[in-house]
Design a protein around this motif. Sequence first.
Motif, PDB file in Angstrom:
ATOM      1  N   VAL A   1      -5.599  -3.684  -3.599  1.00 49.83           N
ATOM      2  CA  VAL A   1      -3.880  -3.273  -2.798  1.00 49.83           C
ATOM      3  C   VAL A   1      -3.415  -4.881  -3.556  1.00 49.83           C
ATOM      4  O   VAL A   1      -2.384  -3.803  -4.628  1.00 49.83           O
TER       5      VAL A   1
ATOM      6  N   ASN B   1       2.392   1.605  -3.823  1.00 51.98           N
ATOM      7  CA  ASN B   1       1.030   1.973  -4.311  1.00 51.98           C
ATOM      8  C   ASN B   1       0.925   3.856  -4.200  1.00 51.98           C
ATOM      9  O   ASN B   1       0.769   4.459  -5.311  1.00 51.98           O
TER      10      ASN B   1
ATOM     11  N   SER C   1      -0.816  -2.975 -11.127  1.00 53.48           N
ATOM     12  CA  SER C   1      -1.856  -1.760 -12.101  1.00 53.48           C
ATOM     13  C   SER C   1      -0.344  -1.551 -13.039  1.00 53.48           C
ATOM     14  O   SER C   1       0.067  -0.340 -13.394  1.00 53.48           O
ATOM     15  N   LEU C   2       0.869  -1.350 -11.677  1.00 51.57           N
ATOM     16  CA  LEU C   2       2.302  -0.919 -11.759  1.00 51.57           C
ATOM     17  C   LEU C   2       2.941  -1.971 -12.550  1.00 51.57           C
ATOM     18  O   LEU C   2       4.119  -1.713 -12.731  1.00 51.57           O
TER      19      LEU C   2
ATOM     20  N   ASN D   1       0.981  -1.407   0.344  1.00 53.22           N
ATOM     21  CA  ASN D   1       0.339   0.122   0.437  1.00 53.22           C
ATOM     22  C   ASN D   1       1.068   1.453   0.226  1.00 53.22           C
ATOM     23  O   ASN D   1       0.817   2.316  -0.771  1.00 53.22           O
TER      24      ASN D   1
ATOM     25  N   GLY E   1      -3.775  -2.371  -7.178  1.00 52.80           N
ATOM     26  CA  GLY E   1      -2.794  -1.441  -7.218  1.00 52.80           C
ATOM     27  C   GLY E   1      -1.622  -1.740  -7.804  1.00 52.80           C
ATOM     28  O   GLY E   1      -1.299  -1.146  -8.705  1.00 52.80           O
ATOM     29  N   MET E   2      -0.925  -3.282  -7.106  1.00 55.45           N
ATOM     30  CA  MET E   2       0.289  -2.963  -7.664  1.00 55.45           C
ATOM     31  C   MET E   2       0.269  -3.802  -8.940  1.00 55.45           C
ATOM     32  O   MET E   2       1.828  -3.393  -9.471  1.00 55.45           O
TER      33      MET E   2
ATOM     34  N   LYS F   1       8.374   5.806  -9.416  1.00 53.29           N
ATOM     35  CA  LYS F   1       7.969   4.933 -10.160  1.00 53.29           C
ATOM     36  C   LYS F   1       8.473   4.715 -11.180  1.00 53.29           C
ATOM     37  O   LYS F   1       8.175   2.853 -12.226  1.00 53.29           O
TER      38      LYS F   1
END
Length: 542
Positions: free
Chosen positions: A316, A289, A322-323, A286, A319-320, A296
Amino acid sequence: MSATVTNIFDQQLDRNHANYATLTPVSFLERSAAVYPDRTAVIHGNVRRSWLETWSRCKRLASALQRLGVSAGDTVSIIAPNIPEHYEAHFAVPMSGAVLNSINTRLDPEAVAFIMEHAETRVLLVDREFSTVVARALRLMSRHPIVIDIDDPQFEGGKLIGQMTYDALLEKGDEQFQYQPPEDEWKAISLNYTSGTTGNPKGVVYHHRGAYLNALSNIVSWGMTDKPVYLWTLPMFHCNGWCFPWAVAAVSGTNVCLRQVRVEPIYELIRRERVDHFCGAPIVLNMLNGAPDELKAGIEQNVRVMTAGAAPPASVIEGMESLGFSVTHVYGLTETYGPSVVCAWKNEWDELSLTERARLKSRQGVKAPMLEGLVVADPVTLEPVPADGKTIGEIMMRGNLVMRGYLKNPTATEESFDGGWFHSGDLAVCHPDGYVEIKDRSKDVIISGGENISSIEVEDILYRHPMVSEAAVVARPDEKWGETPCAFITAKGEVTEEEIIAFCRENMAHFKVPKTIIFGDLPKTSTGKIQKFMLRNRTREL
């Protein structure tokens, strides 16, 4: 007249040195040093050491510990961040015949003193960052260990309180030390203490066989290829770093050390050292994120993330991913060498939406490759619950990834192994596909007006609110309902209690909606777990 019948395969086919060796993870280091002597094993700032150098240092440390009087079955404790000395201790201490006790760096002096007294610590290795806490702990003890200072140049401050430094101790060791594996792989290799939130912590004893097998289990379940670059975001004191000190050695990877878990150095090291594997609790994910976009940028390699701890909200994981980070969700306890259950991925899930994939990944999953048994069952009858995704039971495990037991606590050991299974205390359901999903800790279920409310389910909804950074739900005593849900929230910005409650009413059954919302920072353990017992105590003061 009866004759003794002997299996033909038991005739003159005995175990001997040619066909049998005890399993110990120390062998991983020995092999990497022999096969890849020049490959980088450890990176710590400007320090870069090869596998051969690491093997040599471990032999010298093991020899020096023996010369200090350490013998088989003694305890060697260490209090240090994720630095090379801590990594070396995971091999050198068992090489000396002793048992490694890695102590939580965030404990108070009283807890540190209790652990060292209970473990009967013979030698203590301490990083100077924690010298003040240790000095106070030593004053509380009736018998003192030999104290060795770790003087890491990356840390300024603290005092040297020991008889000598770690480097001076190494100089007393013999590089030609002949390591002898244990005759019995059931011998203790390490001692880890539970959090002790409801009393003194319990000492969990690991054996060489379990450490060896869980290291391999991590490799298989995570698909770790040859030469991974592993970033130490997970504390080595936490279940021996989930056995990854040994796992990285088994695949001859590179250990990238990290003194403090902060966003800036994590992203910097991922870029600079081309890190492709790291572990962390959901709170760490988190935090990553929520980092600024400029931090990033520039990460081109595929990065695999393993997460466990409190059940991670699907948001959570989403979100990771999506990176561009690939998340593997695992589950386990101190008593199971860390990860023993994994949300094994299936190719047919690749076509699902990111949100749906994240929901599936938030389940705890199936038994890890080296775990023999996993079941969700009635804690009294031990009967497995139906695989309907609804009926709640307790997660239980059995096999080589389960501890030997609790040190000096036969009653607790016997209770935890009741019926031939290790009782986790975690309540879960089993889905039709055989994947288990935790619904709560048995102590965290909220019983409101006779209805059971999963705090994890409520938290998962709260994390979907765009202004919620962290959330924890506990029971608050209520005269009418017995208990009602109380939500503690760390917000990203301006949001009101009314807005949060309205959001919950739109997304869950009304009896599950928190009746109380409290904003602020959440108390956490050193591994990122939210300390719900502290929150429960606060609800009694409201």
